[in-house]
Design a protein around this motif. Sequence first.
Motif, mmCIF file in Angstrom:
data_model
loop_
_atom_site.group_PDB
_atom_site.id
_atom_site.type_symbol
_atom_site.label_atom_id
_atom_site.label_comp_id
_atom_site.label_asym_id
_atom_site.label_seq_id
_atom_site.Cartn_x
_atom_site.Cartn_y
_atom_site.Cartn_z
ATOM 1 N N ALA A 176 -36.310 -6.391 0.590
ATOM 2 C CA ALA A 176 -38.188 -5.241 0.848
ATOM 3 C C ALA A 176 -37.906 -4.849 -0.604
ATOM 4 C CB ALA A 176 -38.439 -4.526 1.368
ATOM 5 N N HIS A 177 -36.439 -4.148 -1.037
ATOM 6 C CA HIS A 177 -36.760 -3.803 -3.081
ATOM 7 C C HIS A 177 -35.338 -4.618 -3.489
ATOM 8 C CE1 HIS A 177 -37.609 -0.417 -1.093
ATOM 9 N NE2 HIS A 177 -37.159 -0.928 0.326
ATOM 10 N N ALA A 178 -36.084 -5.673 -3.911
ATOM 11 C CA ALA A 178 -35.271 -6.540 -5.234
ATOM 12 C C ALA A 178 -34.605 -6.029 -5.960
ATOM 13 C CB ALA A 178 -36.576 -7.490 -5.662
ATOM 14 N N ASP A 179 -34.910 -4.641 -7.126
ATOM 15 C CA ASP A 179 -34.133 -4.532 -7.446
ATOM 16 C C ASP A 179 -33.085 -3.148 -7.462
ATOM 17 O OD1 ASP A 179 -36.811 -4.934 -9.762
ATOM 18 O OD2 ASP A 179 -37.950 -3.359 -9.452
ATOM 19 N N TRP A 180 -32.784 -3.256 -6.057
ATOM 20 C CA TRP A 180 -31.895 -2.775 -5.381
ATOM 21 C C TRP A 180 -30.898 -3.854 -4.734
ATOM 22 C CZ3 TRP A 180 -30.680 1.044 -9.243
ATOM 23 C CH2 TRP A 180 -31.769 2.150 -8.572
ATOM 24 N N HIS A 181 -31.464 -4.456 -4.528
ATOM 25 C CA HIS A 181 -31.013 -5.997 -3.765
ATOM 26 C C HIS A 181 -29.360 -5.954 -3.583
ATOM 27 C CE1 HIS A 181 -29.628 -9.339 -2.325
ATOM 28 N NE2 HIS A 181 -30.676 -9.503 -1.372
ATOM 29 N N ASP A 182 -28.700 -5.652 -4.757
ATOM 30 C CA ASP A 182 -27.094 -5.893 -4.408
ATOM 31 C C ASP A 182 -26.466 -4.801 -4.626
ATOM 32 O OD1 ASP A 182 -27.531 -8.482 -4.767
ATOM 33 O OD2 ASP A 182 -26.936 -8.069 -7.158
ATOM 34 N N ALA A 183 -26.933 -3.206 -4.805
ATOM 35 C CA ALA A 183 -26.771 -3.107 -4.107
ATOM 36 C C ALA A 183 -26.992 -2.627 -2.944
ATOM 37 C CB ALA A 183 -27.289 -0.942 -4.698
ATOM 38 N N ILE A 184 -27.810 -2.368 -2.080
ATOM 39 C CA ILE A 184 -28.238 -1.919 -0.987
ATOM 40 C C ILE A 184 -27.247 -3.035 -0.415
ATOM 41 C CG2 ILE A 184 -29.813 -2.584 1.535
ATOM 42 C CD1 ILE A 184 -32.005 -2.106 -1.126
ATOM 43 N N MET A 185 -26.707 -3.978 -0.149
ATOM 44 C CA MET A 185 -25.607 -4.672 0.450
ATOM 45 C C MET A 185 -24.564 -4.325 0.372
ATOM 46 S SD MET A 185 -27.933 -7.619 1.972
ATOM 47 C CE MET A 185 -26.336 -8.739 2.445
ATOM 48 N N MET A 186 -24.733 -3.389 -0.398
ATOM 49 C CA MET A 186 -22.999 -3.282 -0.223
ATOM 50 C C MET A 186 -22.754 -2.466 0.363
ATOM 51 S SD MET A 186 -23.099 -1.760 -5.067
ATOM 52 C CE MET A 186 -21.275 -0.921 -4.804
ATOM 53 N N ILE A 187 -23.436 -1.849 1.377
ATOM 54 C CA ILE A 187 -23.387 -0.806 3.013
ATOM 55 C C ILE A 187 -23.241 -2.170 3.791
ATOM 56 C CG2 ILE A 187 -25.167 -0.337 3.793
ATOM 57 C CD1 ILE A 187 -26.739 1.848 1.885
ATOM 58 N N ARG A 188 -23.787 -3.601 3.449
ATOM 59 C CA ARG A 188 -22.797 -4.909 4.560
ATOM 60 C C ARG A 188 -21.641 -4.468 4.647
ATOM 61 N NH1 ARG A 188 -24.836 -10.318 4.575
ATOM 62 N NH2 ARG A 188 -23.773 -9.699 3.174
ATOM 63 N N ASP A 189 -21.267 -5.234 3.082
ATOM 64 C CA ASP A 189 -20.546 -6.104 2.747
ATOM 65 C C ASP A 189 -19.051 -4.479 2.758
ATOM 66 O OD1 ASP A 189 -21.890 -8.309 2.380
ATOM 67 O OD2 ASP A 189 -22.172 -7.653 0.089
ATOM 68 N N ASN A 190 -19.690 -3.195 2.080
ATOM 69 C CA ASN A 190 -18.590 -2.672 2.094
ATOM 70 C C ASN A 190 -18.402 -1.448 2.556
ATOM 71 O OD1 ASN A 190 -16.958 -3.481 -0.316
ATOM 72 N ND2 ASN A 190 -18.978 -3.072 -0.914
ATOM 73 N N TRP A 191 -18.250 -1.102 4.369
ATOM 74 C CA TRP A 191 -19.170 -0.357 5.036
ATOM 75 C C TRP A 191 -18.257 0.490 4.979
ATOM 76 C CZ3 TRP A 191 -22.443 3.162 6.515
ATOM 77 C CH2 TRP A 191 -22.403 3.615 7.721
ATOM 78 N N ALA A 192 -16.745 -0.496 6.147
ATOM 79 C CA ALA A 192 -15.749 1.271 5.597
ATOM 80 C C ALA A 192 -15.616 1.554 4.380
ATOM 81 C CB ALA A 192 -14.326 -0.039 6.799
ATOM 82 N N ASP A 193 -15.840 1.750 3.275
ATOM 83 C CA ASP A 193 -15.355 2.283 2.248
ATOM 84 C C ASP A 193 -16.560 3.410 1.560
ATOM 85 O OD1 ASP A 193 -13.010 0.951 1.689
ATOM 86 O OD2 ASP A 193 -14.163 -0.297 0.350
ATOM 87 N N VAL A 194 -18.030 2.591 2.226
ATOM 88 C CA VAL A 194 -18.871 3.415 2.576
ATOM 89 C C VAL A 194 -19.127 4.777 3.148
ATOM 90 C CG1 VAL A 194 -21.576 3.946 2.424
ATOM 91 C CG2 VAL A 194 -21.114 1.873 2.040
ATOM 92 N N ALA A 195 -18.759 4.658 4.342
ATOM 93 C CA ALA A 195 -18.074 5.014 5.405
ATOM 94 C C ALA A 195 -16.917 6.568 5.287
ATOM 95 C CB ALA A 195 -18.932 5.040 6.897
ATOM 96 N N SER A 196 -16.172 6.392 4.388
ATOM 97 C CA SER A 196 -14.449 7.373 4.027
ATOM 98 C C SER A 196 -15.070 8.711 3.272
ATOM 99 C CB SER A 196 -14.393 6.374 4.060
ATOM 100 O OG SER A 196 -13.292 5.919 3.360
ATOM 101 N N PRO A 197 -14.565 9.273 3.188
ATOM 102 C CA PRO A 197 -12.216 9.140 3.767
ATOM 103 C C PRO A 197 -12.758 9.857 4.889
ATOM 104 C CG PRO A 197 -12.493 10.664 1.745
ATOM 105 C CD PRO A 197 -13.926 10.362 2.394
#
Length: 206
Positions: free
Chosen positions: A64-85
């Motif tokens: 829904a937010h094409a301009d931020w697509h890749d950044a938003i997907m980092m939440i899924r792909d890098n979850w353990a680093d987003v919710a850290s340390p």
Amino acid sequence: MPINAVIFDIGNVLIEWQPERYFAYHIGEERTRAMFSEVDIHSMMNRIDAGHAFDQVVEGTAQAHADWHDAIMMIRDNWADVASPAIPLSVHLLRQLRTKGIPVFALSNFGAENFPVSVAKYPFLEEFDRHYISGQMGMIKPDAAIYAAVEADCGLSPDTLLFTDDRHDNIAAAQARGWQTHLFDGPEGWAHCLVKQGLLTKDEAQ
């Protein structure tokens, strides 16, 4: 009143949850401010915490937010680093309470699918006597229903539960049910609370 169980929130109590900081490091502060002004990331996470599927919600938001697509997907792909340390002193306090035979529970707004990802990175999250994870329960703090569900499951009197959380609304909801509470603003204050309650000695809380 004696304490029969100590209840920990997880985000910003045992592991840090500061997504703005994560994105500032990876995409820069200016782009982070722009993204968070255009995309309600915290609302997205609330949906996940309430029981919606982690992958589907993140992917849907990214589409829904094409301009931020890749950044938003980092939440899924890098979850353990987003919710850290991890917050080391809080982990120490959890373990000290368990060593003394004091029941410890987790009560956290956390998605059913991303919680195991965090557990894999932080195995101490498995050390609780009972887990109350909002996404698994289909209810979310600060709704009264989730506190009532904790009471019904553990069978302990509300006034014998000591709960720490970093959000005022979650603390207020617990207080309304008669729980004893501590607004978490850092592990040192939480350590002092546990000592004041007579649950740990000063040496144990260091």
